[in-house]
Design a protein around this motif. Structure first.
Motif, PDB file in Angstrom:
ATOM      1  N   SER A  76      -1.013 -56.190  66.236  1.00 54.79           N
ATOM      2  CA  SER A  76      -2.118 -55.441  66.836  1.00 54.79           C
ATOM      3  C   SER A  76      -2.515 -56.010  68.190  1.00 54.79           C
ATOM      4  N   VAL A  77      -2.300 -57.298  68.388  1.00 59.09           N
ATOM      5  CA  VAL A  77      -2.537 -57.898  69.708  1.00 59.09           C
ATOM      6  C   VAL A  77      -1.513 -57.337  70.694  1.00 59.09           C
ATOM      7  N   VAL A  78      -0.247 -57.343  70.289  1.00 57.73           N
ATOM      8  CA  VAL A  78       0.831 -56.849  71.160  1.00 57.73           C
ATOM      9  C   VAL A  78       0.659 -55.358  71.433  1.00 57.73           C
ATOM     10  N   LEU A  79       0.446 -54.579  70.360  1.00 63.09           N
ATOM     11  CA  LEU A  79       0.323 -53.129  70.515  1.00 63.09           C
ATOM     12  C   LEU A  79      -1.059 -52.702  71.018  1.00 63.09           C
ATOM     13  N   GLY A  80      -1.993 -53.637  71.046  1.00 64.50           N
ATOM     14  CA  GLY A  80      -3.314 -53.347  71.589  1.00 64.50           C
ATOM     15  C   GLY A  80      -3.394 -53.627  73.078  1.00 64.50           C
ATOM     16  N   PHE A  81      -2.905 -54.795  73.474  1.00 62.97           N
ATOM     17  CA  PHE A  81      -2.997 -55.170  74.884  1.00 62.97           C
ATOM     18  C   PHE A  81      -1.814 -54.662  75.710  1.00 62.97           C
ATOM     19  N   GLY A  82      -0.653 -54.541  75.091  1.00 66.64           N
ATOM     20  CA  GLY A  82       0.536 -54.050  75.806  1.00 66.64           C
ATOM     21  C   GLY A  82       0.318 -52.700  76.480  1.00 66.64           C
ATOM     22  N   PRO A  83      -0.228 -51.719  75.762  1.00 67.36           N
ATOM     23  CA  PRO A  83      -0.444 -50.414  76.387  1.00 67.36           C
ATOM     24  C   PRO A  83      -1.507 -50.404  77.488  1.00 67.36           C
ATOM     25  N   MET A  84      -2.274 -51.467  77.607  1.00 64.18           N
ATOM     26  CA  MET A  84      -3.259 -51.536  78.686  1.00 64.18           C
ATOM     27  C   MET A  84      -2.593 -51.961  80.006  1.00 64.18           C
ATOM     28  N   LEU A  85      -1.461 -52.645  79.898  1.00 66.52           N
ATOM     29  CA  LEU A  85      -0.807 -53.162  81.098  1.00 66.52           C
ATOM     30  C   LEU A  85      -0.362 -52.084  82.079  1.00 66.52           C
ATOM     31  N   PRO A  86       0.167 -50.923  81.637  1.00 71.08           N
ATOM     32  CA  PRO A  86       0.492 -49.882  82.618  1.00 71.08           C
ATOM     33  C   PRO A  86      -0.727 -49.363  83.383  1.00 71.08           C
ATOM     34  N   LEU A  87      -1.894 -49.413  82.772  1.00 70.36           N
ATOM     35  CA  LEU A  87      -3.103 -49.016  83.499  1.00 70.36           C
ATOM     36  C   LEU A  87      -3.416 -50.018  84.605  1.00 70.36           C
ATOM     37  N   VAL A  88      -3.278 -51.292  84.286  1.00 69.65           N
ATOM     38  CA  VAL A  88      -3.482 -52.343  85.295  1.00 69.65           C
ATOM     39  C   VAL A  88      -2.447 -52.195  86.407  1.00 69.65           C
ATOM     40  N   ILE A 117      -2.946 -42.244  76.176  1.00 66.42           N
ATOM     41  CA  ILE A 117      -3.385 -43.347  75.320  1.00 66.42           C
ATOM     42  C   ILE A 117      -4.733 -43.017  74.677  1.00 66.42           C
ATOM     43  N   LEU A 118      -5.634 -42.394  75.418  1.00 64.84           N
ATOM     44  CA  LEU A 118      -6.921 -42.016  74.839  1.00 64.84           C
ATOM     45  C   LEU A 118      -6.723 -40.993  73.717  1.00 64.84           C
ATOM     46  N   LEU A 119      -5.830 -40.041  73.917  1.00 67.19           N
ATOM     47  CA  LEU A 119      -5.518 -39.075  72.862  1.00 67.19           C
ATOM     48  C   LEU A 119      -4.917 -39.784  71.642  1.00 67.19           C
ATOM     49  N   PHE A 120      -4.063 -40.761  71.885  1.00 68.62           N
ATOM     50  CA  PHE A 120      -3.496 -41.552  70.788  1.00 68.62           C
ATOM     51  C   PHE A 120      -4.610 -42.280  70.027  1.00 68.62           C
ATOM     52  N   LEU A 121      -5.540 -42.869  70.752  1.00 70.39           N
ATOM     53  CA  LEU A 121      -6.638 -43.596  70.104  1.00 70.39           C
ATOM     54  C   LEU A 121      -7.547 -42.659  69.301  1.00 70.39           C
ATOM     55  N   ALA A 122      -7.667 -41.397  69.739  1.00 66.14           N
ATOM     56  CA  ALA A 122      -8.382 -40.413  68.918  1.00 66.14           C
ATOM     57  C   ALA A 122      -7.640 -40.222  67.600  1.00 66.14           C
ATOM     58  N   GLY A 123      -6.315 -40.179  67.664  1.00 63.31           N
ATOM     59  CA  GLY A 123      -5.509 -40.065  66.456  1.00 63.31           C
ATOM     60  C   GLY A 123      -5.613 -41.292  65.571  1.00 63.31           C
ATOM     61  N   VAL A 124      -5.732 -42.466  66.182  1.00 62.84           N
ATOM     62  CA  VAL A 124      -5.930 -43.694  65.409  1.00 62.84           C
ATOM     63  C   VAL A 124      -7.223 -43.581  64.612  1.00 62.84           C
ATOM     64  N   ARG A 125      -8.272 -43.095  65.258  1.00 64.21           N
ATOM     65  CA  ARG A 125      -9.559 -42.946  64.572  1.00 64.21           C
ATOM     66  C   ARG A 125      -9.410 -41.998  63.378  1.00 64.21           C
ATOM     67  N   MET A 184     -10.572 -52.818  75.601  1.00 65.04           N
ATOM     68  CA  MET A 184     -11.008 -51.632  76.343  1.00 65.04           C
ATOM     69  C   MET A 184     -11.522 -51.920  77.757  1.00 65.04           C
ATOM     70  N   PRO A 185     -12.169 -53.063  78.012  1.00 61.93           N
ATOM     71  CA  PRO A 185     -12.565 -53.322  79.407  1.00 61.93           C
ATOM     72  C   PRO A 185     -11.380 -53.402  80.377  1.00 61.93           C
ATOM     73  N   ILE A 186     -10.210 -53.750  79.874  1.00 64.22           N
ATOM     74  CA  ILE A 186      -9.023 -53.751  80.740  1.00 64.22           C
ATOM     75  C   ILE A 186      -8.776 -52.344  81.249  1.00 64.22           C
ATOM     76  N   ALA A 187      -8.849 -51.367  80.345  1.00 58.06           N
ATOM     77  CA  ALA A 187      -8.663 -49.972  80.743  1.00 58.06           C
ATOM     78  C   ALA A 187      -9.796 -49.512  81.650  1.00 58.06           C
ATOM     79  N   VAL A 188     -11.025 -49.832  81.286  1.00 57.94           N
ATOM     80  CA  VAL A 188     -12.186 -49.376  82.055  1.00 57.94           C
ATOM     81  C   VAL A 188     -12.129 -49.925  83.485  1.00 57.94           C
ATOM     82  N   VAL A 189     -11.848 -51.210  83.637  1.00 62.49           N
ATOM     83  CA  VAL A 189     -11.796 -51.814  84.975  1.00 62.49           C
ATOM     84  C   VAL A 189     -10.640 -51.236  85.786  1.00 62.49           C
ATOM     85  N   SER A 190      -9.488 -51.063  85.153  1.00 57.67           N
ATOM     86  CA  SER A 190      -8.332 -50.493  85.854  1.00 57.67           C
ATOM     87  C   SER A 190      -8.624 -49.077  86.326  1.00 57.67           C
ATOM     88  N   LEU A 191      -9.179 -48.271  85.438  1.00 56.76           N
ATOM     89  CA  LEU A 191      -9.495 -46.889  85.802  1.00 56.76           C
ATOM     90  C   LEU A 191     -10.628 -46.831  86.825  1.00 56.76           C
TER      91      LEU A 191
END
Length: 167
Positions: free
Chosen positions: A22-34, A63-71, A148-155
């Motif tokens: 979950s660390v890898v699959l949680g933070f990894g997808p944030m890297l393309p946003l950065v 990714i946001l749509l994916f996270l809606a699916g996770v929920r 999530m702050p990684i995504a927020v700051v990048s965006l």
């Protein structure tokens, strides 16, 4: 696990520690946003900067749509069944992600970025609450406020770039 004619009973122990996957699959997808935000700033004013920003926004929406699916997926294993809050959160995140997709395709990057920022910020706030109430895995309480702050700051960096860009 107990299985009978009426259904299945599951007993599970949930750790508060974030699993390594979950660390890898949680933070990894944030890297393309950065990377997308950094590349757009680096390429500012060059012919491909719009394309880099567009791809980053599209990726952020995916990714946001994916996270809606996770929920929604988590709601299947909630004790007592899905809650109204889980379903409402899923629909809210999905609506934000879909609206960002439609908006950016219409050529409106700034509103699309604002929608994505709201979505990712909502996850940072709502998932820890959901973890405490049993509506999300316990480790979301620790993972989401860091992820999530990684995504927020990048965006937000991309939003600022689009705001100050002449085109």
């Amino acid at each position: 696990m107990r299985d009978d004619a009426t259904g299945r009973t599951l007993t599970a122990h949930e750790s508060r520690e974030t699993p390594w996957l979950s660390v890898v699959l949680g933070f990894g997808p944030m890297l393309p946003l950065v990377a997308g935000a950094a590349a757009a700033w680096w390429m500012r004013g060059q012919p491909l900067d719009y394309l880099v920003a567009l791809v980053t926004i599209l990726y952020g929406a995916a990714i946001l749509l994916f996270l809606a699916g996770v929920r929604r997926g988590v709601s299947f294993r909630t004790e007592g069944g899905p809650t109204v809050v889980q379903i409402a959160t899923m629909f809210g995140l999905f609506a934000l992600g879909l609206s960002a997709l439609v908006t950016v395709v219409m050529g409106k990057a700034i509103p699309a970025l604002a929608l994505l920022i709201v979505g990712y910020a909502a996850i940072a706030v709502l998932d820890p609450i959901a973890a405490r109430t049993g509506e999300a895995p316990l480790f979301f309480a620790r993972l989401r406020p860091l992820q999530m702050p990684i995504a927020v700051v990048s965006l937000a960096a991309l939003l600022w770039l689009k705001w100050i860009s002449p085109y």
